[in-house]
Design an enzyme around this catalytic site. Structure first.
Site, PDB file in Angstrom:
ATOM      1  N   ASP A 195      99.398 -33.343  24.956  1.00 42.45           N
ATOM      2  CA  ASP A 195      99.571 -32.813  23.606  1.00 42.45           C
ATOM      3  C   ASP A 195     100.831 -33.280  22.883  1.00 42.45           C
ATOM      4  O   ASP A 195     101.807 -32.548  22.761  1.00 42.45           O
ATOM      5  CB  ASP A 195      99.549 -31.284  23.637  1.00 42.45           C
ATOM      6  CG  ASP A 195      98.227 -30.729  24.128  1.00 42.45           C
ATOM      7  OD1 ASP A 195      97.449 -31.464  24.730  1.00 42.45           O
ATOM      8  OD2 ASP A 195      97.973 -29.541  23.896  1.00 42.45           O
ATOM      9  N   ASP A 239      95.152 -34.737  21.816  1.00 39.53           N
ATOM     10  CA  ASP A 239      95.928 -34.033  20.788  1.00 39.53           C
ATOM     11  C   ASP A 239      97.156 -34.841  20.387  1.00 39.53           C
ATOM     12  O   ASP A 239      98.279 -34.351  20.370  1.00 39.53           O
ATOM     13  CB  ASP A 239      96.315 -32.627  21.250  1.00 39.53           C
ATOM     14  CG  ASP A 239      95.114 -31.700  21.346  1.00 39.53           C
ATOM     15  OD1 ASP A 239      94.019 -32.095  20.934  1.00 39.53           O
ATOM     16  OD2 ASP A 239      95.272 -30.577  21.835  1.00 39.53           O
ATOM     17  N   ASN A 251      90.746 -32.523  21.117  1.00 39.50           N
ATOM     18  CA  ASN A 251      89.876 -31.971  20.087  1.00 39.50           C
ATOM     19  C   ASN A 251      90.309 -32.351  18.671  1.00 39.50           C
ATOM     20  O   ASN A 251      89.610 -32.057  17.717  1.00 39.50           O
ATOM     21  CB  ASN A 251      89.786 -30.452  20.218  1.00 39.50           C
ATOM     22  CG  ASN A 251      91.114 -29.770  20.027  1.00 39.50           C
ATOM     23  OD1 ASN A 251      92.126 -30.206  20.541  1.00 39.50           O
ATOM     24  ND2 ASN A 251      91.124 -28.689  19.272  1.00 39.50           N
ATOM     25  N   HIS A 252      91.434 -33.047  18.517  1.00 43.89           N
ATOM     26  CA  HIS A 252      91.900 -33.460  17.189  1.00 43.89           C
ATOM     27  C   HIS A 252      91.684 -34.947  16.929  1.00 43.89           C
ATOM     28  O   HIS A 252      91.973 -35.420  15.839  1.00 43.89           O
ATOM     29  CB  HIS A 252      93.397 -33.138  17.016  1.00 43.89           C
ATOM     30  CG  HIS A 252      93.656 -31.674  17.087  1.00 43.89           C
ATOM     31  ND1 HIS A 252      93.331 -30.808  16.083  1.00 43.89           N
ATOM     32  CD2 HIS A 252      94.199 -30.929  18.076  1.00 43.89           C
ATOM     33  CE1 HIS A 252      93.669 -29.580  16.433  1.00 43.89           C
ATOM     34  NE2 HIS A 252      94.199 -29.627  17.646  1.00 43.89           N
TER      35      HIS A 252
END
Length: 129
Positions: free
Chosen positions: A65, A95, A127-128
């Protein structure tokens, strides 16, 4: 100015340029070329990849992330070594882009390193992305 195929010095300099000049963006033609070439590499990869924690004596650094934090990415590279023959291999767990102000730059650097060192830089989609 970038020259293709990219080399590690160009990608290293791109990261430093983004850090020093956050308001000067990569020209869209370069951005598109990086995206298209990285897409070609990523499309050829299997959905699941088996990685070894050490390949040729190189440790595997797992990074989670980034959230668009360029300063954090450069700190990770400074502390652990930049991707390359003398550095470790990296696994980035998605992410890359959300929240931080430098998401596009972080994603661009990661994709460019994947282009230069496809067997040393591994990218999992979050998920981004």
């Amino acid at each position: 100015e970038l020259h293709f195929p990219l080399d590690s010095a160009q990608v290293d300099n791109m990261g430093l340029h983004f850090a020093k000049h956050p308001d000067v963006h990569l020209h869209p033609s370069y951005q598109c070329r990086i995206l298209m070439e990285a897409k070609e590499i990523l499309e050829k990869l299997p959905r699941v990849q088996r990685l070894k924690s050490k390949t040729g004596g190189k440790p595997l650094i797992v990074v989670g992330d980034m959230h668009g934090q360029l300063k954090d990415l450069l700190t990770i590279f400074t502390e652990n070594g930049f991707p390359g023959p003398a550095g470790p291999q990296y696994l980035f767990n998605g992410d890359f882009v959300d929240r931080g102000t430098m998401g596009a730059e972080v994603a661009t650097i990661l994709l460019a390193y994947k282009m230069v060192y496809p067997d040393l830089v591994h990218l999992n989609r979050g998920n981004h992305e």
